[in-house]
Design a protein around this motif. Structure first.
Motif, PDB file in Angstrom:
ATOM      1  N   VAL A 175     -19.063  59.039  45.338  1.00  0.00           N
ATOM      2  CA  VAL A 175     -18.951  57.849  44.766  1.00  0.00           C
ATOM      3  C   VAL A 175     -19.339  56.642  45.541  1.00  0.00           C
ATOM      4  O   VAL A 175     -19.446  56.756  46.757  1.00  0.00           O
ATOM      5  CB  VAL A 175     -17.434  57.249  44.220  1.00  0.00           C
ATOM      6  CG1 VAL A 175     -17.104  58.224  43.144  1.00  0.00           C
ATOM      7  CG2 VAL A 175     -16.421  57.453  45.615  1.00  0.00           C
ATOM      8  N   THR A 176     -19.572  55.551  44.896  1.00  0.00           N
ATOM      9  CA  THR A 176     -20.153  54.343  45.677  1.00  0.00           C
ATOM     10  C   THR A 176     -18.882  53.457  46.402  1.00  0.00           C
ATOM     11  O   THR A 176     -19.271  52.275  46.775  1.00  0.00           O
ATOM     12  CB  THR A 176     -20.882  53.398  44.802  1.00  0.00           C
ATOM     13  OG1 THR A 176     -20.477  53.049  43.817  1.00  0.00           O
ATOM     14  CG2 THR A 176     -22.183  53.938  44.478  1.00  0.00           C
ATOM     15  N   VAL A 177     -17.693  53.631  45.856  1.00  0.00           N
ATOM     16  CA  VAL A 177     -16.642  52.906  46.448  1.00  0.00           C
ATOM     17  C   VAL A 177     -16.527  52.895  47.858  1.00  0.00           C
ATOM     18  O   VAL A 177     -16.491  54.187  48.437  1.00  0.00           O
ATOM     19  CB  VAL A 177     -15.314  53.416  45.419  1.00  0.00           C
ATOM     20  CG1 VAL A 177     -14.289  52.692  46.097  1.00  0.00           C
ATOM     21  CG2 VAL A 177     -15.644  53.152  44.297  1.00  0.00           C
ATOM     22  N   GLU A 186      -1.985  54.606  60.219  1.00  0.00           N
ATOM     23  CA  GLU A 186      -3.315  54.294  59.691  1.00  0.00           C
ATOM     24  C   GLU A 186      -3.129  53.790  58.498  1.00  0.00           C
ATOM     25  O   GLU A 186      -2.355  54.308  57.460  1.00  0.00           O
ATOM     26  CB  GLU A 186      -3.885  55.668  59.732  1.00  0.00           C
ATOM     27  CG  GLU A 186      -5.268  55.691  59.081  1.00  0.00           C
ATOM     28  CD  GLU A 186      -6.060  56.830  58.556  1.00  0.00           C
ATOM     29  OE1 GLU A 186      -5.477  58.101  59.272  1.00  0.00           O
ATOM     30  OE2 GLU A 186      -6.874  56.971  57.973  1.00  0.00           O
ATOM     31  N   ILE A 187      -4.001  52.600  58.110  1.00  0.00           N
ATOM     32  CA  ILE A 187      -3.576  51.816  56.748  1.00  0.00           C
ATOM     33  C   ILE A 187      -4.915  52.114  55.918  1.00  0.00           C
ATOM     34  O   ILE A 187      -5.912  51.897  56.476  1.00  0.00           O
ATOM     35  CB  ILE A 187      -3.287  50.331  56.984  1.00  0.00           C
ATOM     36  CG1 ILE A 187      -2.292  50.070  58.093  1.00  0.00           C
ATOM     37  CG2 ILE A 187      -2.928  49.740  55.743  1.00  0.00           C
ATOM     38  CD1 ILE A 187      -0.821  50.381  57.701  1.00  0.00           C
ATOM     39  N   LEU A 188      -4.569  52.493  54.704  1.00  0.00           N
ATOM     40  CA  LEU A 188      -5.661  52.845  53.995  1.00  0.00           C
ATOM     41  C   LEU A 188      -5.609  51.836  52.524  1.00  0.00           C
ATOM     42  O   LEU A 188      -4.436  51.787  52.017  1.00  0.00           O
ATOM     43  CB  LEU A 188      -5.624  54.252  53.291  1.00  0.00           C
ATOM     44  CG  LEU A 188      -6.611  54.638  52.134  1.00  0.00           C
ATOM     45  CD1 LEU A 188      -8.174  54.857  52.776  1.00  0.00           C
ATOM     46  CD2 LEU A 188      -6.022  56.127  51.745  1.00  0.00           C
ATOM     47  N   ASP A 189      -6.677  51.258  52.482  1.00  0.00           N
ATOM     48  CA  ASP A 189      -6.391  50.164  51.454  1.00  0.00           C
ATOM     49  C   ASP A 189      -7.314  50.504  50.172  1.00  0.00           C
ATOM     50  O   ASP A 189      -8.442  50.708  50.202  1.00  0.00           O
ATOM     51  CB  ASP A 189      -7.286  48.800  51.958  1.00  0.00           C
ATOM     52  CG  ASP A 189      -7.159  47.639  50.896  1.00  0.00           C
ATOM     53  OD1 ASP A 189      -6.250  47.709  50.138  1.00  0.00           O
ATOM     54  OD2 ASP A 189      -7.934  46.563  51.097  1.00  0.00           O
ATOM     55  N   LEU A 190      -6.429  50.929  49.076  1.00  0.00           N
ATOM     56  CA  LEU A 190      -7.298  51.429  48.127  1.00  0.00           C
ATOM     57  C   LEU A 190      -7.792  50.372  46.956  1.00  0.00           C
ATOM     58  O   LEU A 190      -7.197  49.545  47.197  1.00  0.00           O
ATOM     59  CB  LEU A 190      -6.115  52.422  47.235  1.00  0.00           C
ATOM     60  CG  LEU A 190      -5.642  53.956  48.032  1.00  0.00           C
ATOM     61  CD1 LEU A 190      -4.670  54.550  46.949  1.00  0.00           C
ATOM     62  CD2 LEU A 190      -6.888  54.614  47.962  1.00  0.00           C
ATOM     63  N   GLU A 237     -14.856  53.930  38.612  1.00  0.00           N
ATOM     64  CA  GLU A 237     -14.897  54.607  40.119  1.00  0.00           C
ATOM     65  C   GLU A 237     -13.823  54.142  40.994  1.00  0.00           C
ATOM     66  O   GLU A 237     -13.279  55.132  41.613  1.00  0.00           O
ATOM     67  CB  GLU A 237     -16.159  54.271  40.845  1.00  0.00           C
ATOM     68  CG  GLU A 237     -17.555  55.180  40.308  1.00  0.00           C
ATOM     69  CD  GLU A 237     -18.421  55.142  41.103  1.00  0.00           C
ATOM     70  OE1 GLU A 237     -18.579  54.116  42.067  1.00  0.00           O
ATOM     71  OE2 GLU A 237     -19.237  56.180  41.387  1.00  0.00           O
ATOM     72  N   ASP A 238     -13.412  52.955  41.066  1.00  0.00           N
ATOM     73  CA  ASP A 238     -12.062  52.275  41.915  1.00  0.00           C
ATOM     74  C   ASP A 238     -10.885  53.286  41.270  1.00  0.00           C
ATOM     75  O   ASP A 238     -10.099  53.544  42.401  1.00  0.00           O
ATOM     76  CB  ASP A 238     -11.856  50.962  41.575  1.00  0.00           C
ATOM     77  CG  ASP A 238     -12.773  50.099  42.228  1.00  0.00           C
ATOM     78  OD1 ASP A 238     -13.633  50.557  42.986  1.00  0.00           O
ATOM     79  OD2 ASP A 238     -12.936  48.827  41.865  1.00  0.00           O
ATOM     80  N   ALA A 277     -23.019  42.352  47.034  1.00  0.00           N
ATOM     81  CA  ALA A 277     -22.135  42.092  46.004  1.00  0.00           C
ATOM     82  C   ALA A 277     -22.106  42.620  44.455  1.00  0.00           C
ATOM     83  O   ALA A 277     -21.267  42.555  43.929  1.00  0.00           O
ATOM     84  CB  ALA A 277     -22.156  40.272  45.902  1.00  0.00           C
ATOM     85  N   ALA A 278     -23.221  43.308  44.306  1.00  0.00           N
ATOM     86  CA  ALA A 278     -23.225  43.934  43.102  1.00  0.00           C
ATOM     87  C   ALA A 278     -22.191  44.917  42.823  1.00  0.00           C
ATOM     88  O   ALA A 278     -21.694  45.626  41.683  1.00  0.00           O
ATOM     89  CB  ALA A 278     -24.563  44.615  42.866  1.00  0.00           C
ATOM     90  N   ARG A 279     -21.464  45.399  43.965  1.00  0.00           N
ATOM     91  CA  ARG A 279     -20.613  46.589  43.792  1.00  0.00           C
ATOM     92  C   ARG A 279     -19.334  46.092  42.851  1.00  0.00           C
ATOM     93  O   ARG A 279     -18.668  47.181  42.556  1.00  0.00           O
ATOM     94  CB  ARG A 279     -20.193  47.077  45.236  1.00  0.00           C
ATOM     95  CG  ARG A 279     -19.215  46.094  45.924  1.00  0.00           C
ATOM     96  CD  ARG A 279     -18.731  46.436  47.089  1.00  0.00           C
ATOM     97  NE  ARG A 279     -19.822  47.413  47.856  1.00  0.00           N
ATOM     98  CZ  ARG A 279     -19.761  48.081  48.898  1.00  0.00           C
ATOM     99  NH1 ARG A 279     -18.483  48.001  49.561  1.00  0.00           N
ATOM    100  NH2 ARG A 279     -20.624  48.806  49.321  1.00  0.00           N
ATOM    101  N   ASN A 280     -19.155  44.785  42.879  1.00  0.00           N
ATOM    102  CA  ASN A 280     -17.824  44.465  42.043  1.00  0.00           C
ATOM    103  C   ASN A 280     -18.041  44.854  40.445  1.00  0.00           C
ATOM    104  O   ASN A 280     -17.117  44.790  39.637  1.00  0.00           O
ATOM    105  CB  ASN A 280     -17.623  42.994  42.088  1.00  0.00           C
ATOM    106  CG  ASN A 280     -17.096  42.643  43.546  1.00  0.00           C
ATOM    107  OD1 ASN A 280     -16.405  43.781  44.188  1.00  0.00           O
ATOM    108  ND2 ASN A 280     -17.463  41.611  44.041  1.00  0.00           N
ATOM    109  N   ILE A 281     -19.547  45.102  40.080  1.00  0.00           N
ATOM    110  CA  ILE A 281     -19.624  45.470  38.608  1.00  0.00           C
ATOM    111  C   ILE A 281     -19.145  46.902  38.368  1.00  0.00           C
ATOM    112  O   ILE A 281     -19.680  47.754  39.144  1.00  0.00           O
ATOM    113  CB  ILE A 281     -21.199  45.207  38.329  1.00  0.00           C
ATOM    114  CG1 ILE A 281     -21.393  43.889  38.802  1.00  0.00           C
ATOM    115  CG2 ILE A 281     -21.158  45.566  36.904  1.00  0.00           C
ATOM    116  CD1 ILE A 281     -22.858  43.684  38.459  1.00  0.00           C
TER     117      ILE A 281
END
Lengths: 710, 73
Positions: free
Chosen positions: A45-47, A62-66, A77-78, A408-412
């Motif tokens: 995935v591209t996330v 270890e902190i994972l920001d989902l 995808e998110d 910035a296109a990843r927000n789409i």
């Protein structure tokens, strides 16, 4: 009842941050990890995978920001990532604890996701963030009621104003997370025997995990093909409508949540009236006027502010190169370092001011809540071209630089809209095209005023920008017809309340984005610049040596400084002409002749594949302009004197100059953009397609221009 | 009637969400039968619509609002 997990751990505890979009999750992530953040990849995935490490009471976590999601239903995808990490899918290590962040003023929506997490059986604690907003809305939350109903620890914070954050650290360090009993009974909506089969086959912990697996496992590429077939067969055999079950689950969940919220939440006033800021910002006319004004202001600032550090970086790397060539013994290695590696690194670093500033402004617009208003205003005008309201951000960034635009296109979330946006953003006229335009316009367009106030040169420049915009929307429209997706495009977004930006988050965004660019794209850019340097510096050895000897011979009887410089410049020009790039330039001459170019321009086309502005310096070398490259007038005069060997006319007549400008408007001559597109699309397929289509467009555009004008 | 035909500044009570692939997205955002929504903003030329629902302002396309059956109140 609730089981506390205080067992001693030998490994570093992994804690996942989960929450809806816009709940202040990243502020808490930034608070816990500071600059100890890492951006990695999830397979397929591209996330981005955002992790960081936090030091609390001498212990490392270890902190994972989902990514922000509204539910565990993987629609985008998110959400697939959140689903994949929180379910036990073997591809991703399951976090030990989950910290869920809820917007206090959006309690029911947050509890919806929290209740799904409870049913998955994760070790959970809930943070009620944005306490200030809840207070402003006259909402009072009885945390104890929530604790009673959910069975997990509840904490109240106001991360924006740094309140309650120490308690978050304490909670983590004490591992005060609970695994609560189930929230809803999934057997109400799905037959239990089917779930039991899935549960035992995949060795899952409970029936809700089994339900998630059968509902979504068939679509998750992280599940093996055999297992997917097995799941499909099971679902078919039981003739059960899983989609209906999901809707039913949502209803049951919200029903129970509404009961809890009625008990735990006291509202003191009626719902909010229309915000007075929105009356202006969302106004059918003033809304657009304000948007355009803000854009102009941002570009003005970027061009003014970025130019200082950019000049500084430019000068610094030139000095380093100069120092290396004079301090180290002359040889291929020194030259590779001084002329290939150092300028290559410089070519990466030079973009940082623009990227950092642009992302700074974008972060401010995002953080204040204004960006979602822009999406609201622009969606209607983007959709006919297969774009989304969110595409406006990359396109606007593209006027300064395509790199932050593509990033910035990843927000789409919709794949097709995202791909179209990434593919067309480099057609916007970025700041690197300006030097090329300015030289060529200065060469061929008279500096005259017509109709009393229109400067012809300015008009030509405006025309080139418009050409870029036409290219953007024309190509987008074509891509809309070509690309196919089964995903449905939707807007469905929140317009969050207006807030003052959090400056430290803005700073961290600027730092992280620049770091990502340097680390990920930097490698590719460096590699390509070294290849280009080798091609431009080496040629068939005997010929190159002959030219060098001739140059030395001519220098022998000369003592005048200017003459020496002239001869050296001419020798360099001969060397470039006979290098591998020079040979390539001659080889492509038949192809570019219809565009009005000779082989010398061909060389510049090849070298400026690294970056458009290289055109200017290559031209200077080819036409042996020694001395100060900064002096634009010298280059212009030299270019003006050039005669095309094929036609006997001036090389840079109007037709050729305009054909060149059109070529530069459309061609993908920026390896940094290519490297970023490769990173964002996780492969070479799309950057290749992009290079091909843009080259074809540039070639045809230039061909038509030349044929009409000549 | 459906929410896309609500007049500006008027409110409606949600009766049901019509079947569509987006139904689940609408429901998880909190568009549920019984909730009150108020149309506060309209983007020009058939653009998106913004509804106030409880404490949130939510932007929807016209086609998405058409999936929400309401009665005007």
């Amino acid at each position: 009842m609730a089981e506390t997990t205080l067992s001693p751990k030998t490994h570093t505890s992994r804690i996942a941050l989960v929450g809806n979009p816009n709940v202040g999750k990243s502020t808490i992530f930034n608070y816990l990890t500071g600059l100890n953040q890492k951006i990695g990849n999830y397979p397929g995935v591209t996330v981005d995978k955002k992790t960081g490490s936090a030091q609390i009471n001498g212990e490392t976590f270890e902190i994972l920001d989902l990514p922000g999601t509204y539910s565990l239903f993987p629609n985008s995808e998110d959400e697939i990532i959140a689903h994949r990490v929180l379910n036990h899918t073997k591809l991703e290590a399951k976090p030990d604890h989950v910290l869920m962040i809820v917007d206090s003023s959006q309690l029911s929506r947050g509890l919806f996701l929290a209740s799904q997490l409870i049913d998955l059986g994760v070790n959970l604690a809930v943070i009620l963030n944005m306490a200030d907003l809840a207070q402003k809305n006259n909402l009072e939350i009885k945390a104890y009621e929530l604790f009673k109903a959910l069975g997990v620890p509840i904490l109240s914070t106001d991360a924006r104003n740094q309140k309650g954050l120490e308690e978050v650290k304490n909670l983590i360090s004490q591992r005060n997370f609970h695994r609560a009993p189930g929230f809803i009974d999934i057997q109400q909506v799905v037959p239990v025997d089917m779930l039991e089969q899935v549960k035992s086959k995949f060795e899952l912990e409970n029936l809700y995990q089994a339900y998630q697996m059968i509902r979504f496992g068939t679509r998750d590429k992280a599940v093996s093909p055999d297992d997917r077939t097995w799941l499909e067969a099971l679902a078919q055999k039981s003739e059960f409508d899983l989609e209906e079950a999901q809707l039913e689950e949502t209803k049951i969940r919200y029903k129970k949540i509404t009961e809890i919220v009625t008990k735990a939440l006291t509202k003191k006033t009626e719902p909010k009236p229309k915000s007075s800021l929105d009356r202006i910002f969302l106004h059918p006319i003033w809304g657009y006027v304000i948007f355009i004004s803000i854009l102009l202001l941002i570009f003005q600032t970027i061009f003014t502010w970025a130019s200082y550090p950019m000049d500084l970086i430019d000068g610094l790397f030139a000095d380093i190169s100069g120092w290396i060539s004079s301090a180290l013994p002359d040889g291929p290695l020194t030259r590779l370092l001084a002329e290939g590696v150092i300028p290559g690194i410089g070519g990466v670093v030079i973009f940082i001011p623009q990227i950092a500033l642009l992302f700074g402004f974008l972060a401010i617009l995002e953080d204040t809540g204004y960006m979602s208003r822009v999406v609201f205003l622009m969606d209607r005008w983007m959709r006919p071209f297969g774009l989304h309201g969110k595409s406006i951000v990359p396109l606007v960034s593209g006027v300064a630089c395509a790199i932050p635009g593509v990033m910035a296109a990843r927000n789409i979330s919709n794949w097709k809209e995202k791909m179209i946006t990434i593919l067309i953003t480099p057609l916007m006229s970025c700041s690197a095209r300006l030097p090329v335009y300015i030289i060529l316009i200065g060469l061929t367009v008279p500096d005259e005023v017509v109709l009393g106030f229109v400067n012809l040169q300015a008009l030509a420049l405006l025309g080139l920008y418009l050409l870029g915009i036409i290219g953007v929307f024309g190509t987008a429209f074509l891509l809309k017809l070509i690309l196919k997706t089964s995903e449905k495009s939707f807007l469905l977004s929140e317009l969050p309340p207006y807030r003052i930006p959090r400056w430290s988050d803005v700073g961290i965004t600027m730092f992280e984005k620049s770091k990502t660019f340097v680390m990920e794209a930097g490698k590719v850019i460096l590699a390509i610049s070294i290849v280009l340097w080798v091609l431009a510096s080496y040629g068939p050895p005997s010929r190159m040596e002959q030219i060098r000897q001739e140059g030395l011979a001519r220098l022998e009887n000369v003592s005048d400084e200017t003459q020496i410089a002239e001869i050296e410049a001419e020798t360099n020009s001969h060397l470039l002409e006979n290098s591998f790039i020079g040979i390539m330039g001659r080889a492509i001459e038949p192809a570019i002749k219809p565009l009005g170019y000779d082989w010398k321009i061909g060389i510049a086309l090849i070298t400026s594949f690294a970056a458009r502005e290289v055109f200017v310096s290559t031209m200077a070398t080819i036409y042996s302009i020694g001395g100060d490259l900064e002096d634009e007038l010298t280059i212009r005069e030299k270019l003006d004197q050039q005669i095309n060997a094929n036609t006997g006319e001036k090389t840079f007549n109007t037709a050729t100059a305009f054909s060149l400008m059109v070529f530069y408007a459309f061609a993908m001559q920026c390896m940094s953009t290519l490297a970023v597109v490769k990173r964002e699309t996780k492969g070479w397929k799309w950057p290749l397609i992009q290079t091909i289509y843009m080259s074809v467009l540039a070639y045809l555009g230039a061909l038509i221009t030349y044929q009409i004008l000549s | 009637m459906t929410a896309d035909t609500l007049p500006l500044n008027k409110s409606g009570k949600i009766l049901e969400i019509l079947p569509s692939p987006l139904k689940i997205n609408l429901m998880e955002l909190g568009f549920l039968p019984g909730k009150k929504i108020t149309l506060q903003h309209l983007a020009p030329s058939g653009g998106p619509m913004a509804f106030q629902m409880e404490e949130t302002l939510l932007a929807l396309r016209k086609s998405e609002a058409a999936l929400i059956r309401v009665e005007q109140i």
